[in-house]
Write a protein that holds these residues in place. Structure first.
Motif, mmCIF file in Angstrom:
data_model
loop_
_atom_site.group_PDB
_atom_site.id
_atom_site.type_symbol
_atom_site.label_atom_id
_atom_site.label_comp_id
_atom_site.label_asym_id
_atom_site.label_seq_id
_atom_site.Cartn_x
_atom_site.Cartn_y
_atom_site.Cartn_z
ATOM 1 N N VAL A 262 40.920 15.641 16.151
ATOM 2 C CA VAL A 262 39.393 15.564 14.401
ATOM 3 C C VAL A 262 37.770 15.557 15.058
ATOM 4 N N GLY A 263 37.665 15.753 16.643
ATOM 5 C CA GLY A 263 35.964 16.063 16.881
ATOM 6 C C GLY A 263 35.635 14.241 17.347
ATOM 7 N N GLN A 264 35.845 12.866 17.283
ATOM 8 C CA GLN A 264 35.261 11.849 17.089
ATOM 9 C C GLN A 264 35.868 11.476 18.666
ATOM 10 N N PRO A 265 34.502 10.652 18.982
ATOM 11 C CA PRO A 265 35.270 10.536 20.465
ATOM 12 C C PRO A 265 35.533 8.790 20.391
ATOM 13 N N SER A 266 36.104 8.991 19.317
ATOM 14 C CA SER A 266 36.222 7.370 19.106
ATOM 15 C C SER A 266 37.036 6.149 20.781
ATOM 16 N N MET A 267 37.701 6.894 21.371
ATOM 17 C CA MET A 267 38.825 6.704 22.162
ATOM 18 C C MET A 267 37.047 6.212 23.535
ATOM 19 N N PHE A 268 36.572 6.889 23.620
ATOM 20 C CA PHE A 268 35.485 6.682 24.835
ATOM 21 C C PHE A 268 34.212 5.628 23.540
ATOM 22 N N ASN A 269 34.430 5.467 22.805
ATOM 23 C CA ASN A 269 33.278 4.624 21.908
ATOM 24 C C ASN A 269 34.077 2.985 22.927
ATOM 25 N N VAL A 270 35.081 3.265 22.501
ATOM 26 C CA VAL A 270 35.450 1.526 22.203
ATOM 27 C C VAL A 270 35.987 1.383 23.825
ATOM 28 N N ALA A 271 36.341 2.150 24.691
ATOM 29 C CA ALA A 271 35.637 2.152 26.116
ATOM 30 C C ALA A 271 34.348 1.179 26.983
ATOM 31 N N ARG A 272 33.752 2.088 25.918
ATOM 32 C CA ARG A 272 32.260 1.486 27.073
ATOM 33 C C ARG A 272 31.674 0.229 26.253
ATOM 34 N N LYS A 273 32.935 -0.790 25.147
ATOM 35 C CA LYS A 273 32.275 -2.133 24.628
ATOM 36 C C LYS A 273 32.353 -2.766 25.814
ATOM 37 N N LYS A 274 32.126 -3.785 25.852
ATOM 38 C CA LYS A 274 32.112 -5.304 26.407
ATOM 39 C C LYS A 274 33.427 -5.628 26.454
ATOM 40 N N ILE A 275 34.305 -6.506 27.139
ATOM 41 C CA ILE A 275 35.350 -7.222 27.796
ATOM 42 C C ILE A 275 34.676 -8.810 26.715
ATOM 43 N N PRO A 276 35.089 -8.802 25.730
ATOM 44 C CA PRO A 276 34.836 -10.838 25.988
ATOM 45 C C PRO A 276 35.677 -11.799 26.885
ATOM 46 N N TRP A 277 35.013 -12.374 26.582
ATOM 47 C CA TRP A 277 34.552 -13.316 27.818
ATOM 48 C C TRP A 277 36.383 -13.828 27.779
ATOM 49 N N TYR A 278 36.603 -14.406 26.596
ATOM 50 C CA TYR A 278 38.331 -15.004 26.227
ATOM 51 C C TYR A 278 39.592 -13.828 26.342
ATOM 52 N N LEU A 279 39.178 -12.409 26.174
ATOM 53 C CA LEU A 279 40.350 -12.375 27.174
ATOM 54 C C LEU A 279 40.502 -11.449 28.485
#
Length: 138
Positions: free
Chosen positions: A101-118
């Motif tokens: 598709v040409g969209q880096p959605s996986m790397f964008n999700v991987a860059r997000k901060k993990i919430p404390w409850y997780l």
């Protein structure tokens, strides 16, 4: 598909590397023998030092069962193996999709901060997994 030329973006190389490593790891688990009651060399430093299994003990053997399409045996070896095996399949499919598709959605999700409850849920899961590993005598 795509060509590796001067116009190729770094994201394409990252996705190609992720896909390559994922496929190589999956092939190793698929082509390796399933451990069937044979003694195995203990590599776990934690177990060698303390005599107790770590929460990850049995994950490699569990992944062998998982990729030989034996998910129940993989879960009984170590539930982490089922989570890691599923994650490997999801990452492979997601990487191929992003590359096409040409969209880096996986790397964008991987860059997000993990919430404390997780993080708390992961720690609780690891504690219960450690207790289970000790009780079943891994």
């Amino acid at each position: 598909m795509f060509s590796l030329s001067r116009t190729t973006t770094p994201a394409v190389y990252r996705y190609a590397a992720v896909i390559f490593m994922d496929v190589v790891a999956m092939l190793w688990f698929i082509l390796s023998d399933i451990p069937r009651g044979t003694p195995h060399f203990i590599v776990c430093i934690f177990k060698n030092l303390t005599g107790y299994p770590c929460p990850a003990c049995g994950t490699t053997r569990g992944l062998k069962f998982f990729f030989h399409l034996m998910p129940c045996e993989a879960f009984m070896m170590n539930p982490i193996a089922v989570l890691v095996g599923t994650a490997m399949v999801v990452v492979l499919i997601w990487s191929i999709r992003d590359l096409v598709v040409g969209q880096p959605s996986m790397f964008n999700v991987a860059r997000k901060k993990i919430p404390w409850y997780l993080i708390v849920l992961i720690v609780i899961f690891l504690i219960f997994n450690e207790i289970w590993n000790i009780n079943k005598g891994v």
